[in-house]
Design a protein around this motif. Structure first.
Motif, PDB file in Angstrom:
ATOM      1  N   PHE A  83      40.312  15.249  29.883  1.00 53.55           N
ATOM      2  CA  PHE A  83      41.165  15.116  28.711  1.00 53.55           C
ATOM      3  C   PHE A  83      41.744  16.457  28.263  1.00 53.55           C
ATOM      4  O   PHE A  83      42.876  16.512  27.778  1.00 53.55           O
ATOM      5  CB  PHE A  83      40.408  14.437  27.563  1.00 53.55           C
ATOM      6  CG  PHE A  83      40.390  12.946  27.689  1.00 53.55           C
ATOM      7  CD1 PHE A  83      41.526  12.202  27.442  1.00 53.55           C
ATOM      8  CD2 PHE A  83      39.242  12.289  28.084  1.00 53.55           C
ATOM      9  CE1 PHE A  83      41.526  10.818  27.562  1.00 53.55           C
ATOM     10  CE2 PHE A  83      39.217  10.909  28.216  1.00 53.55           C
ATOM     11  CZ  PHE A  83      40.367  10.181  27.954  1.00 53.55           C
ATOM     12  N   ILE A  84      41.026  17.528  28.434  1.00 49.52           N
ATOM     13  CA  ILE A  84      41.560  18.850  28.104  1.00 49.52           C
ATOM     14  C   ILE A  84      42.736  19.188  29.009  1.00 49.52           C
ATOM     15  O   ILE A  84      43.774  19.673  28.546  1.00 49.52           O
ATOM     16  CB  ILE A  84      40.443  19.919  28.188  1.00 49.52           C
ATOM     17  CG1 ILE A  84      39.455  19.733  27.043  1.00 49.52           C
ATOM     18  CG2 ILE A  84      41.033  21.327  28.164  1.00 49.52           C
ATOM     19  CD1 ILE A  84      38.203  20.574  27.174  1.00 49.52           C
ATOM     20  N   VAL A  85      42.597  18.908  30.303  1.00 53.09           N
ATOM     21  CA  VAL A  85      43.691  19.169  31.245  1.00 53.09           C
ATOM     22  C   VAL A  85      44.896  18.279  30.914  1.00 53.09           C
ATOM     23  O   VAL A  85      46.045  18.744  30.937  1.00 53.09           O
ATOM     24  CB  VAL A  85      43.213  18.963  32.696  1.00 53.09           C
ATOM     25  CG1 VAL A  85      44.374  18.994  33.666  1.00 53.09           C
ATOM     26  CG2 VAL A  85      42.185  20.015  33.067  1.00 53.09           C
ATOM     27  N   LEU A  86      44.656  17.024  30.596  1.00 53.86           N
ATOM     28  CA  LEU A  86      45.748  16.123  30.213  1.00 53.86           C
ATOM     29  C   LEU A  86      46.454  16.622  28.949  1.00 53.86           C
ATOM     30  O   LEU A  86      47.690  16.604  28.860  1.00 53.86           O
ATOM     31  CB  LEU A  86      45.221  14.707  29.986  1.00 53.86           C
ATOM     32  CG  LEU A  86      44.868  13.910  31.230  1.00 53.86           C
ATOM     33  CD1 LEU A  86      44.163  12.621  30.852  1.00 53.86           C
ATOM     34  CD2 LEU A  86      46.090  13.632  32.048  1.00 53.86           C
ATOM     35  N   PHE A  87      45.689  17.068  27.981  1.00 51.61           N
ATOM     36  CA  PHE A  87      46.272  17.586  26.739  1.00 51.61           C
ATOM     37  C   PHE A  87      47.101  18.829  27.016  1.00 51.61           C
ATOM     38  O   PHE A  87      48.194  18.988  26.458  1.00 51.61           O
ATOM     39  CB  PHE A  87      45.164  17.879  25.724  1.00 51.61           C
ATOM     40  CG  PHE A  87      45.680  18.508  24.469  1.00 51.61           C
ATOM     41  CD1 PHE A  87      46.367  17.751  23.535  1.00 51.61           C
ATOM     42  CD2 PHE A  87      45.498  19.856  24.229  1.00 51.61           C
ATOM     43  CE1 PHE A  87      46.864  18.321  22.377  1.00 51.61           C
ATOM     44  CE2 PHE A  87      45.985  20.440  23.075  1.00 51.61           C
ATOM     45  CZ  PHE A  87      46.672  19.673  22.147  1.00 51.61           C
TER      46      PHE A  87
ATOM     47  N   GLN B 145      26.376  14.705  31.015  1.00 48.74           N
ATOM     48  CA  GLN B 145      27.051  15.128  32.237  1.00 48.74           C
ATOM     49  C   GLN B 145      28.359  14.366  32.410  1.00 48.74           C
ATOM     50  O   GLN B 145      29.397  14.958  32.732  1.00 48.74           O
ATOM     51  CB  GLN B 145      26.160  14.891  33.454  1.00 48.74           C
ATOM     52  CG  GLN B 145      24.966  15.814  33.531  1.00 48.74           C
ATOM     53  CD  GLN B 145      24.066  15.449  34.696  1.00 48.74           C
ATOM     54  OE1 GLN B 145      24.097  14.327  35.199  1.00 48.74           O
ATOM     55  NE2 GLN B 145      23.243  16.403  35.103  1.00 48.74           N
ATOM     56  N   ILE B 146      28.302  13.074  32.165  1.00 44.00           N
ATOM     57  CA  ILE B 146      29.512  12.249  32.273  1.00 44.00           C
ATOM     58  C   ILE B 146      30.507  12.647  31.195  1.00 44.00           C
ATOM     59  O   ILE B 146      31.708  12.793  31.458  1.00 44.00           O
ATOM     60  CB  ILE B 146      29.157  10.753  32.174  1.00 44.00           C
ATOM     61  CG1 ILE B 146      28.304  10.338  33.366  1.00 44.00           C
ATOM     62  CG2 ILE B 146      30.412   9.893  32.073  1.00 44.00           C
ATOM     63  CD1 ILE B 146      27.718   8.959  33.265  1.00 44.00           C
ATOM     64  N   LEU B 147      30.024  12.860  29.993  1.00 43.11           N
ATOM     65  CA  LEU B 147      30.890  13.261  28.893  1.00 43.11           C
ATOM     66  C   LEU B 147      31.569  14.598  29.174  1.00 43.11           C
ATOM     67  O   LEU B 147      32.755  14.778  28.883  1.00 43.11           O
ATOM     68  CB  LEU B 147      30.084  13.337  27.590  1.00 43.11           C
ATOM     69  CG  LEU B 147      30.877  13.637  26.329  1.00 43.11           C
ATOM     70  CD1 LEU B 147      31.880  12.526  26.055  1.00 43.11           C
ATOM     71  CD2 LEU B 147      29.934  13.817  25.160  1.00 43.11           C
ATOM     72  N   SER B 148      30.847  15.538  29.769  1.00 45.95           N
ATOM     73  CA  SER B 148      31.452  16.837  30.066  1.00 45.95           C
ATOM     74  C   SER B 148      32.542  16.703  31.123  1.00 45.95           C
ATOM     75  O   SER B 148      33.592  17.351  31.025  1.00 45.95           O
ATOM     76  CB  SER B 148      30.389  17.832  30.518  1.00 45.95           C
ATOM     77  OG  SER B 148      29.893  17.493  31.795  1.00 45.95           O
ATOM     78  N   LYS B 149      32.350  15.860  32.129  1.00 46.07           N
ATOM     79  CA  LYS B 149      33.381  15.659  33.155  1.00 46.07           C
ATOM     80  C   LYS B 149      34.620  15.000  32.561  1.00 46.07           C
ATOM     81  O   LYS B 149      35.745  15.396  32.850  1.00 46.07           O
ATOM     82  CB  LYS B 149      32.855  14.790  34.303  1.00 46.07           C
ATOM     83  CG  LYS B 149      31.670  15.345  35.014  1.00 46.07           C
ATOM     84  CD  LYS B 149      32.023  16.545  35.829  1.00 46.07           C
ATOM     85  CE  LYS B 149      30.775  17.017  36.558  1.00 46.07           C
ATOM     86  NZ  LYS B 149      30.987  18.196  37.336  1.00 46.07           N
ATOM     87  N   ILE B 150      34.414  13.998  31.724  1.00 41.25           N
ATOM     88  CA  ILE B 150      35.542  13.303  31.113  1.00 41.25           C
ATOM     89  C   ILE B 150      36.269  14.210  30.127  1.00 41.25           C
ATOM     90  O   ILE B 150      37.497  14.202  30.050  1.00 41.25           O
ATOM     91  CB  ILE B 150      35.073  12.000  30.440  1.00 41.25           C
ATOM     92  CG1 ILE B 150      34.614  11.014  31.509  1.00 41.25           C
ATOM     93  CG2 ILE B 150      36.170  11.387  29.585  1.00 41.25           C
ATOM     94  CD1 ILE B 150      33.999   9.760  30.970  1.00 41.25           C
ATOM     95  N   SER B 151      35.529  15.017  29.389  1.00 37.06           N
ATOM     96  CA  SER B 151      36.176  15.911  28.427  1.00 37.06           C
ATOM     97  C   SER B 151      37.045  16.946  29.133  1.00 37.06           C
ATOM     98  O   SER B 151      38.117  17.292  28.629  1.00 37.06           O
ATOM     99  CB  SER B 151      35.137  16.580  27.537  1.00 37.06           C
ATOM    100  OG  SER B 151      34.300  17.418  28.300  1.00 37.06           O
TER     101      SER B 151
END
Length: 102
Positions: A13-17, A4-10
């Motif tokens: 990072f997708i938005v930042l990219f 769950q934490i990994l999905s939120k962080i990913s």
């Protein structure tokens, strides 16, 4: 829990990219980047604060943490007094004094 934490962080990072890619391809200019930053800071961030308080705030929580906002106001007042005294001590002009205090 980890996924769950990994999905939120990913997602972050997708938005930042995507933003970096749009900036690199000159879809976003420096002026539009500043405007988007202002929208985030002035509009969406306060809404996030209100949403967090409205969804998680309970009377029990208020009784437990009432001292934090009081302490924060106290620290701001102390910092203002110290900055005002230091600005007089180092003899700043009016624009410099305003920048230093605020």
């Amino acid at each position: 829990m980890f996924f769950q934490i990994l999905s939120k962080i990913s997602i972050l990072f997708i938005v930042l990219f995507m933003g970096a890619l749009a900036r690199h391809r000159k879809i976003l200019t420096a002026e539009s980047t500043r405007a988007l930053a202002q929208v985030v800071l002035v509009v969406t961030l306060p809404f996030l604060y209100f949403h967090s308080l409205a969804t998680q705030f309970t009377p029990e929580l208020f009784r437990a943490i009432w001292v934090l906002p009081v302490f924060a106001v106290f620290l701001v007042v102390i910092a203002y007094v110290i900055a005002t005294a230091l600005s007089r001590f180092i003899r700043l002009d009016s624009p410099g004094k305003a920048t230093f205090i605020y």
